[in-house]
Design a protein around this motif. Structure first.
Motif, PDB file in Angstrom:
ATOM      1  N   ILE A   3       0.847  -1.196   0.000  1.00  0.00           N
ATOM      2  CA  ILE A   3       0.000   0.000   0.000  1.00  0.00           C
ATOM      3  C   ILE A   3       0.879   1.241   0.000  1.00  0.00           C
ATOM      4  CG2 ILE A   3      -1.992  -1.001   1.161  1.00  0.00           C
ATOM      5  CD1 ILE A   3      -0.947   0.361   3.764  1.00  0.00           C
ATOM      6  N   VAL A   4       0.297   2.312  -0.481  1.00  0.00           N
ATOM      7  CA  VAL A   4       0.910   3.613  -0.296  1.00  0.00           C
ATOM      8  C   VAL A   4      -0.217   4.582   0.045  1.00  0.00           C
ATOM      9  CG1 VAL A   4       0.822   4.218  -2.767  1.00  0.00           C
ATOM     10  CG2 VAL A   4       2.458   5.353  -1.266  1.00  0.00           C
ATOM     11  N   VAL A   5       0.027   5.451   1.012  1.00  0.00           N
ATOM     12  CA  VAL A   5      -0.972   6.447   1.390  1.00  0.00           C
ATOM     13  C   VAL A   5      -0.532   7.803   0.851  1.00  0.00           C
ATOM     14  CG1 VAL A   5      -2.189   7.573   3.286  1.00  0.00           C
ATOM     15  CG2 VAL A   5      -1.572   5.158   3.474  1.00  0.00           C
ATOM     16  N   LEU A  59      -3.879   3.658  -1.572  1.00  0.00           N
ATOM     17  CA  LEU A  59      -3.798   2.892  -2.813  1.00  0.00           C
ATOM     18  C   LEU A  59      -3.255   1.500  -2.486  1.00  0.00           C
ATOM     19  CD1 LEU A  59      -3.837   2.722  -5.959  1.00  0.00           C
ATOM     20  CD2 LEU A  59      -1.482   3.533  -5.884  1.00  0.00           C
TER      21      LEU A  59
ATOM     22  N   ASP B  47       8.790   4.027  -2.188  1.00  0.00           N
ATOM     23  CA  ASP B  47       8.303   5.270  -1.615  1.00  0.00           C
ATOM     24  C   ASP B  47       9.357   5.834  -0.666  1.00  0.00           C
ATOM     25  OD1 ASP B  47       6.196   7.063  -1.655  1.00  0.00           O
ATOM     26  OD2 ASP B  47       5.319   6.288   0.201  1.00  0.00           O
ATOM     27  N   ALA B  66       8.464  -0.685  -1.191  1.00  0.00           N
ATOM     28  CA  ALA B  66       8.207  -0.772  -2.634  1.00  0.00           C
ATOM     29  C   ALA B  66       6.801  -0.280  -2.946  1.00  0.00           C
ATOM     30  CB  ALA B  66       8.367  -2.209  -3.107  1.00  0.00           C
ATOM     31  N   LEU B  67       6.664   0.463  -4.029  1.00  0.00           N
ATOM     32  CA  LEU B  67       5.367   1.060  -4.367  1.00  0.00           C
ATOM     33  C   LEU B  67       4.455   0.069  -5.065  1.00  0.00           C
ATOM     34  CD1 LEU B  67       6.580   4.531  -5.650  1.00  0.00           C
ATOM     35  CD2 LEU B  67       4.932   4.196  -3.805  1.00  0.00           C
ATOM     36  N   PRO B  68       3.154   0.123  -4.751  1.00  0.00           N
ATOM     37  CA  PRO B  68       2.194  -0.693  -5.498  1.00  0.00           C
ATOM     38  C   PRO B  68       1.914  -0.063  -6.862  1.00  0.00           C
ATOM     39  CG  PRO B  68       1.054   0.646  -3.864  1.00  0.00           C
ATOM     40  CD  PRO B  68       2.523   0.945  -3.708  1.00  0.00           C
ATOM     41  N   TRP B 306       6.162  15.025  -3.002  1.00  0.00           N
ATOM     42  CA  TRP B 306       5.544  13.769  -3.419  1.00  0.00           C
ATOM     43  C   TRP B 306       4.354  14.028  -4.338  1.00  0.00           C
ATOM     44  CZ3 TRP B 306       1.244  10.656  -3.307  1.00  0.00           C
ATOM     45  CH2 TRP B 306       1.431   9.273  -3.234  1.00  0.00           C
TER      46      TRP B 306
END
Lengths: 69, 456
Positions: A3-5, A59, B47, B66-68, B306
């Motif tokens: 996930i990333v917020v 996400l 990220d 690691a980014l989704p 970002w």
């Protein structure tokens, strides 16, 4: 699952913290910390958290696979 | 999309947030041609914000950020190999391994790197680190976990302040050396930066302002540093947090408008050549881009944010596969955030594009406030401390060029806390130890001064 917020959007409503406290936590009054690497057993909770976020800042997706060609 | 734009070869140089989001957008908008993403690090996109927060606090591993991806990208990833040059006429990207990649359209998303300590021998001492990459974060987290007696942080920008905050939270003694009058002065201006200084001292940081580090000491291993005021700091770990350097060297012979301020482009992310003529096949996005923003008098901005990387990558990718009339401008209002010393700091607009500031809500004492910035009678930025829900409201004032100071009702009917604006004391960025996260790359608002500096 990763996930990333989007913390640009995050306003500290903390719905995610209630739904999946193992993954999301508030640091102070409104700064969100989270574990980007979601354990398989918590996937449903994290999906619920993503759906419940009032500003849709979470996400969920697969980690990018960048295997050499 | 016309047939010719959904096909062909697109190369993205830069495999971080902007590069990833651009690749996603290209596929989402129907690009079916060949897509190659080049990155100098061996890792897939990850990220960075958690690196100075969760990772240093020991709550997440550095290699877990690691980014989704929102979708499959069907991209050819060339990781662990840097781009070393660009043949713009021949439409080829040159790689460090000797190969060259032909393209029809190119996206530059090479971002920035940590500014290194200028003396290579001192920088090579064991225990002298920087924090920009996941590998950097892993090394620093390991040092912090080992329980150093003291950490010296050089530079009181966002990265330096967040490192100091993590150290204190872990019970580690920390000294911050900042050349300016307070931490975060480049991002917030001197007036609000006093709050940042107070926060650091209240949390036990040994904050030294108005000093520079003149030498790092040690015999193989870092043991301490000399300060310009004659003092000496003994420490086991030194983190050099002096801001970022834009990764543009590989474009030196490309004929593009690329230099130490970034890669200049129009509002549609199309890169200018060295004559200021817009190209139609080379685009740029993210930290390395400098672009004109109409809300700030078309000042060229370079944003290390970002949100800007995400938004600008989306616009650049859309424009790469769209014919002229369907192209979009990148007009997003800049937003950044930081969490440190128990508070959440968020900003909208460009605080350094200001001459005055007023506390509109809350107070310094409560550590809960909204500071509104103005330039020549117009609202240009707002910074919230633990009041993030107000950000959107002030964004509306910035977008509509509302008068400054904001009138009654601007703060939801509450009277302004302070009646009189005070100077925001935005410093000349040349005097800062660290780089501000927003670089006004043309002139300062109160001085028609062009910031051109020869050499490194």
């Amino acid at each position: 699952m990763r996930i990333v917020v989007d913390l640009t959007r995050c306003q500290g409503y903390a719905q995610c913290v209630f739904l999946a406290p193992q993954v999301f936590e508030l640091h102070g009054e409104e700064a969100l910390l989270y574990d980007p690497d979601v354990p398989a057993g918590l996937l449903d909770r994290v999906r619920q958290a993503a759906a419940a976020c009032p500003v849709q800042a979470i996400l969920v997706g697969e980690q990018v696979r960048a295997d050499a060609p | 999309m016309p047939r010719d734009l959904d096909q062909g070869r697109i190369v993205i140089v830069g495999a971080s947030l902007a590069g990833l989001r651009a690749a996603e957008t290209l596929r989402e908008e129907g690009f079916t041609g060949s897509l190659t993403v080049v990155g100098d690090e061996p890792h897939p996109p990850y990220d960075r914000p958690p690196l100075s927060k969760q990772v240093l606090l020991g709550k997440a591993a550095a290699d877990a950020t690691a980014l989704p991806a929102r979708r499959g990208l069907d991209a050819d990833w060339r990781l662990g190999v840097a781009a070393t040059g660009l043949d713009a006429a021949g439409k080829r990207v040159l790689l460090a391994d000797g190969e060259s990649l032909p393209y029809d359209r190119l996206l530059i998303a090479t971002g920035t790197r940590a500014r290194p300590w200028p003396d290579p021998a001192q920088a090579a001492l064991d225990g002298v680190l920087t924090l920009r990459t996941a590998d950097d974060a892993a090394r620093l987290a390991e040092r912090l976990a080992a329980g150093p007696r003291r950490v010296l942080v050089i530079g009181g920008g966002f990265t330096g302040s967040e490192i100091a905050s993590a150290c204190r939270e872990r019970g580690i003694e920390v000294t911050v050396a900042e050349r300016g009058p307070a931490p975060l002065v480049g991002a917030l201006g001197g007036t609000l930066a006093k709050l940042a200084a107070g926060l650091q001292r209240a949390h036990g940081v040994d904050l030294r302002c108005g000093v520079t580090v003149t030498a790092l000491r040690g015999n193989g291993r870092f043991t301490g540093a000399d300060l310009s005021d004659g003092d000496r700091v003994d420490a086991d770990v030194c983190v050099v947090a002096m801001g970022a350097v834009r990764n543009t060297e590989w474009l030196a012979d490309s004929g593009l408008a690329a230099g130490r301020l970034g890669v200049a482009c129009d509002a549609g992310c199309r890169v200018f050549d060295a004559y200021g003529i817009v190209t139609d096949d080379v685009f740029v996005a993210g930290d390395v881009a400098r672009f004109p923003h109409p809300l700030f008098e078309y000042q060229m901005l370079a944003l290390e944010h970002w949100g800007n990387a995400v938004a600008q990558a989306g616009v650049a990718a859309h424009n790469m596969v769209s014919p002229g009339p369907l192209r979009r401008p990148h007009l997003a209002v800049p937003v950044f955030w930081s969490s440190q010393f128990g508070v959440n700091v968020k900003s909208v607009g460009v605080p350094s594009f200001s001459d005055q500031v007023v506390i509109a809500q809350g107070s310094l004492g409560e550590r809960r406030l909204v500071a509104v910035y103005g330039y020549r009678g117009r609202v240009t930025a707002a910074v919230t401390v633990n009041m993030a829900k107000w950000l959107e409201h002030y964004q509306g004032l910035i977008e509509t060029a509302a008068p400054f100071p904001p009138g009654p009702g601007a703060a939801d009917g509450h009277p302004l806390v302070t009646e009189f604006p005070v100077p925001s004391n935005v410093p000349d960025p040349r005097g800062l130890l660290h780089g501000p996260t927003v670089a006004l790359t043309g002139h300062l608002p109160d001085r028609r001064l062009t910031l051109v500096r020869p050499g490194g």
